[in-house]
Design a protein around this motif. Structure first.
Motif, mmCIF file in Angstrom:
data_model
loop_
_atom_site.group_PDB
_atom_site.id
_atom_site.type_symbol
_atom_site.label_atom_id
_atom_site.label_comp_id
_atom_site.label_asym_id
_atom_site.label_seq_id
_atom_site.Cartn_x
_atom_site.Cartn_y
_atom_site.Cartn_z
ATOM 1 N N ARG A 27 -5.946 6.605 -1.441
ATOM 2 C CA ARG A 27 -4.432 6.548 -1.899
ATOM 3 C C ARG A 27 -3.552 5.922 -0.627
ATOM 4 N N GLU A 28 -4.212 4.786 -0.089
ATOM 5 C CA GLU A 28 -3.532 4.241 1.339
ATOM 6 C C GLU A 28 -2.875 3.008 0.788
ATOM 7 N N LYS A 30 -0.208 -0.071 0.480
ATOM 8 C CA LYS A 30 0.416 -0.814 1.303
ATOM 9 C C LYS A 30 1.361 -1.564 0.634
ATOM 10 N N VAL A 70 -4.368 -2.171 -1.905
ATOM 11 C CA VAL A 70 -5.002 -0.999 -0.798
ATOM 12 C C VAL A 70 -6.064 -1.934 0.152
ATOM 13 N N ASN A 91 0.997 -2.104 6.528
ATOM 14 C CA ASN A 91 1.991 -1.559 5.619
ATOM 15 C C ASN A 91 3.376 -2.309 5.886
#
Length: 744
Positions: A27-28, A30, A70, A91
Motif C-alpha cells: 500500500r505505497e 503515489k 503503486v 509521490n
C-alpha cells in the motif's frame, strides 16, 4: 482548515479511492498528476491497475489530472492510441508530455513532445483554461494507435477527420511552455555516451564530446565522473572527454557522469570500450555501417598500393556504428595514405545524431588522404567524411602532385576555422571534421545554395557529378560596389552609392591592394562604369549624368586621380531609363594602334571610334529597331537584343557603317558579356549562353539559374560573373544546377 491539512486529507482521499489494488499489493500509493494544463481523461496503466486521470475535490480544493499508482513503469494512452510511458516516479510528482519522450532535453521544438501536446489540447472539450478534459466519446473517435513516424501534418489531418480543429503549432508550444515547470529555471541535462578507443591511444587525446544542456542556470564545474576506471579520464568544461591515463589491455568501462547547476543535477551513463587495435576512425556520411574500407599507401609516382582492408562496425549504439580500425601500426610516419570507404548503409541520413528508423544503402565512395604521422598524432577522432572526399578530389584532379602543399592550399577553401590546437587551416583539420557539429565552420561556398548537403546526396547515390561543384567556389568574394571589372589578376570596384570609393583587390587572395575616395561622391543614384587600361595604366570611370574620373594605377597600392572630375555623356553597358548603352570589352581601348568602338543607343546607335592617336570620332547608325534592350561589341561585330530577337551587325568600312548579318533567334534579356566566343545573356535570374564562334550562326549552349537578377555592373570574364556585389564561379554554378536538378 489550514492549507497543509487540506493537502494531507487530499492525499489520503487519493489513497482510499484507488483502482482496485489486490490485498497482497504493497500500500505505497503515489499521488500523481498529468499536466498540459492538468489533463483529465488520459488512460493510464501501472502494474495491474487501469484508470483515467480525473478531478478530485476535498473541502473545495480541487486537483485536475490526478491519479495514483503503486508500480512503475506507467503507460499512458487515449483509448487504443499509445502516448508513451515513464519509467519511475515519486509521490506527488507531476508528469508532463515531455516526460514521455526520451530525448526532450528542454527543447520545446521537439516534434514528439509537440504531437502529444497538440493531441491533448485539440481533443479538449472544456472551455475552462485551467484544465483539459477529454471525454470518452471523443476518445472513441480516435483511429490512430501510435504517434511514432507520424508527422505533425498527418496528425492534424487525423484530428480533422474526427470532426475537431487542431490547435496551431505555435499556440501548442506556448501552452506547453507556460504549463511546464521551471520555465525560467531548470536543471541541466546530459545524454548517454558510448565510444570505442584503441589501447594505443595516448594521453591527451580527446575521445569525444558529450551532449550537455546547461538548463536555465550556470553549470557547476568540474563535472563529476564516477565508476571504476574514472582515473583514466577527465571531462573538461566544454564537455570533451580526454584521456589522462593510457590502457594496456582491452576492457569495457561503465561510468556515470553528473552535471549540475543551481537548480539541480542530471546523471547519464558513459561507456568506453578499449580495443586491442590501432586508432579508431569513423566513416561518417551520416554513419556508415557495414562499409568496406581499403587502406592504400600513396607512392611517389601517384599510384596507390593496397596496405590492408577493414569493415566498419554494424552493431552497437549509433555512436559506434561506422567505427573502424585505422591500422596505425602499419603506417610509416612520412608516407601519405588513402582511406577509401565504399558501400555499406547510412543510418543517420539527415545528420541529426539520431538513428533512422530504416537504413539507406550507400552507392558512393569517400576518401581521406593524410600523412602517417598526422594520423598517429591526431588528438581527436579521425573521420572519413564528404569534406575529406572533397579534399581528395582536388588532389586526384591534380594527379597527386605536390601533395603536402596542395593539401594545405585546398583545405583553406573548404574550412574557415582550424579544428585542432593549431590556428592554421590544413589537412589535419579536414580529417577531424565532424558533420554533426562543425558544419557552421564550412567555407561559405559550401553552405551557399545547400551545396554541402547536395554533394552528400550525390555521393550516397554514387553520382559523380558532385565533383564538378567541388572544384570551384560559387561566391568567391563579396564587395560593396555598383560597378566592377576583373582584369588580369586584379578586381577593380567602385561604390558610388555608399562610400564613394574606388578600390583594387587581388583576384586570388581577395585582399585589398589599394584605393582612394573619389571627389564629389557618393551619389544618391546614377550608373557608372569603368574602363581599365592596364597598358596606360589608367582607369576611366564614366557615368550617365554625374562626374567622371581618370585614375593612374601605375602603383596599384596608391592609385591617384589624374585630373579634375568632369561631366560627360555616359558610355557604358546595360539598360538605364529604357536606353541601352554599350561599350567595347577590349582592355586596350586607349592603347596605341588599337581601334575600338563604343556604342550609345536609343534606336540610333552612336559610335565613338578611337583611332590610333587616341582621338575619338562620333558616328551614327539607324538600327531600324523599335526597341533595344542591350548590346555588346566583340571585335568587328555588334550584338544587339531588340524587338525580342538577337541581331548581329558588322562593320563595312572605316567609318563603321553597319550591316545586319543575322536576326534569327528569339531572345530577350541583357547581354552581360562576351568571352572566348561565348555570349552571356541574363533575363531576371536565368543565364543563357550562346556559342558565337560563327557570327552567322550563333548556337544555343545551355541555360541555368543564377543567384541574382540583372543590375548594372554585372561583368564576366568567362570564369567569373560579377554582380557588383558578388563574384561567382561560373563552373561551380553550372555544377550546382546539375546537383539541384538531380536532387529534386
Amino acid at each position: 482548515m489550514s492549507k497543509n491539512l487540506t493537502l494531507a486529507l487530499f492525499s489520503l482521499l487519493l489513497i482510499g479511492c484507488g483502482g482496485g489494488a489486490s490485498q497482497h499489493e504493497p500500500r505505497e500509493e503515489k499521488s500523481l498528476y498529468f499536466v498540459d494544463a492538468p489533463s483529465n481523461g488520459i488512460d493510464y496503466a501501472c502494474g495491474e491497475r487501469r484508470g483515467v486521470t480525473k478531478t478530485y475535490t476535498l473541502n473545495g480544493f480541487s486537483k485536475h489530472g490526478a491519479f495514483k499508482c503503486v508500480y512503475s513503469p506507467i503507460n499512458f494512452s487515449l483509448g487504443s492510441l499509445e502516448l508513451g510511458s515513464i519509467k519511475s516516479v515519486v509521490n506527488n510528482q507531476t508528469i508532463y508530455p515531455q516526460d514521455l519522450v526520451e530525448n526532450f532535453n528542454g527543447d520545446f521544438n521537439n516534434e514528439e513532445v509537440l504531437k502529444i501536446a497538440i493531441l491533448l489540447q485539440s481533443l479538449n472539450d472544456n472551455n475552462n483554461s485551467e484544465y483539459i478534459n477529454i471525454p470518452q466519446n471523443t476518445k472513441d473517435k480516435i483511429t490512430l494507435t501510435t504517434l511514432k513516424d507520424l508527422s505533425i501534418e498527418e496528425l492534424n489531418q487525423a484530428i480533422v477527420k474526427m470532426g475537431l480543429t487542431p490547435v496551431s503549432l505555435d499556440e501548442t508550444r506556448v501552452h506547453l511552455i507556460l504549463n511546464s515547470p521551471n520555465v525560467q529555471s531548470g536543471k541541466p541535462s546530459i545524454k548517454s555516451f558510448e565510444e570505442e578507443i584503441s589501447n594505443e591511444l595516448t594521453v591527451g587525446n580527446t575521445i569525444g564530446e558529450l551532449n550537455i544542456n546547461k538548463g536555465d542556470g550556470e553549470l557547476i564545474y568540474p563535472f563529476l565522473l564516477e565508476g571504476e576506471g574514472k582515473e583514466h579520464f577527465i571531462l573538461n568544461n566544454n564537455g570533451k572527454l580526454i584521456l589522462t591515463q593510457s590502457f594496456i589491455t582491452p576492457q569495457t568501462l561503465e561510468l556515470n557522469v553528473t552535471v549540475s547547476n543551481e537548480f539541480g543535477y542530471s546523471t547519464a551513463p558513459l561507456t568506453i570500450h578499449v580495443k586491442d587495435s590501432g586508432k579508431i576512425g569513423k566513416a561518417q556520411m551520416g554513419r556508415l555501417k557495414e562499409a568496406n574500407v581499403k587502406i592504400f599507401k600513396l607512392l611517389s609516382n601517384g599510384t596507390k598500393e593496397l596496405v590492408t582492408t577493414e569493415q566498419t562496425n554494424n552493431t552497437g549504439s549509433l555512436n559506434l556504428l561506422g567505427n573502424f580500425d585505422l591500422h596505425t601500426e602499419l603506417l610509416e610516419d612520412h608516407s601519405f595514405y588513402i582511406y577509401e570507404v565504399s558501400e555499406g548503409f547510412d543510418v543517420d541520413v539527415d545528420d541529426n545524431g539520431k538513428e533512422d528508423t530504416s537504413q539507406t544503402q550507400n552507392h558512393g565512395t569517400m576518401h581521406l588522404i593524410s600523412k602517417g604521422i598526422w594520423i598517429k598524432n591526431a588528438n581527436q577522432k579521425i573521420r572519413v567524411t564528404p569534406l575529406s572526399e572533397m579534399l581528395y578530389t582536388y588532389l586526384e584532379r591534380d594527379n597527386f602532385k605536390n601533395v603536402e602543399e596542395s593539401l594545405t592550399k585546398y583545405s583553406e577553401i573548404l574550412l574557415k576555422t582550424s579544428l585542432d590546437t593549431d590556428t592554421t587551416v590544413d589537412a589535419k583539420d579536414i580529417m577531424l571534421f565532424n558533420p554533426l557539429q562543425d558544419k557552421a565552420l564550412l567555407y561559405e561556398t559550401l553552405t551557399y545554395n545547400n551545396t554541402y548537403n547536395n554533394i552528400v546526396h550525390q555521393l550516397r547515390r554514387g553520382n559523380s557529378t558532385y565533383k564538378n561543384s567541388i572544384f570551384n567556389a560559387f561566391v568567391v568574394e563579396s564587395f560593396q560596389a555598383n560597378a566592377i571589372e576583373i582584369v588580369g589578376s586584379s578586381i577593380y570596384t567602385i561604390d558610388m552609392l555608399n562610400s564613394g570609393e574606388f578600390n583594387i583587390y587581388d583576384l586570388e587572395t581577395k585582399g585589398k591592394i589599394g584605393g582612394l575616395k573619389l571627389p564629389n561622391a557618393p551619389f544618391e543614384e546614377d550608373t557608372h562604369v569603368m574602363y581599365v587600361n592596364v597598358l596606360g595604366p589608367v582607369v576611366i570611370i564614366s557615368s550617365l549624368e554625374d562626374w567622371s574620373y581618370k585614375i593612374d594605377i601605375n602603383d596599384q597600392s596608391k592609385p591617384t586621380l589624374l585630373n579634375e572630375p568632369h561631366i560627360q555623356t555616359a558610355i557604358l553597358s546595360g539598360s538605364f531609363r529604357h536606353t541601352a548603352i554599350g561599350y567595347s570589352q577590349e582592355i586596350q581601348l586607349f592603347a596605341q594602334e588599337q581601334q575600338s568602338h563604343i556604342y550609345n543607343v536609343t534606336n540610333t546607335i552612336k559610335f565613338l571610334n578611337v583611332d590610333e592617336h587616341n582621338i575619338l570620332h562620333q558616328f551614327e547608325f539607324n538600327s531600324q529597331l523599335s526597341e533595344i534592350e542591350s548590346l555588346w561589341v566583340k571585335n568587328e561585330y555588334l550584338y544587339v537584343i531588340g524587338n525580342n530577337k538577337m541581331h548581329i551587325f558588322t562593320e563595312t568600312n572605316t567609318k563603321a557603317t553597319l550591316n545586319k548579318i543575322y536576326n534569327e533567334h528569339n531572345v530577350t534579356g541583357n547581354i552581360i558579356g562576351i568571352e572566348e566566343e561565348t555570349l552571356y545573356i541574363l533575363k531576371e535570374n536565368l543565364l543563357t549562353l550562346y556559342d558565337i564562334n560563327s557570327p552567322l550562326n550563333p548556337k544555343f549552349i545551355e541555360e541555368f539559374t543564377v543567384p541574382f537578377t540583372y543590375k548594372l555592373g554585372i561583368k564576366t570574364n568567362g570564369k567569373y560573373l560579377s554582380t557588383g556585389s558578388k563574384i561567382i564561379e561560373i563552373e561551380a554554378l553550372r555544377a550546382s544546377k546539375e546537383l539541384i536538378e538531380e536532387y529534386y
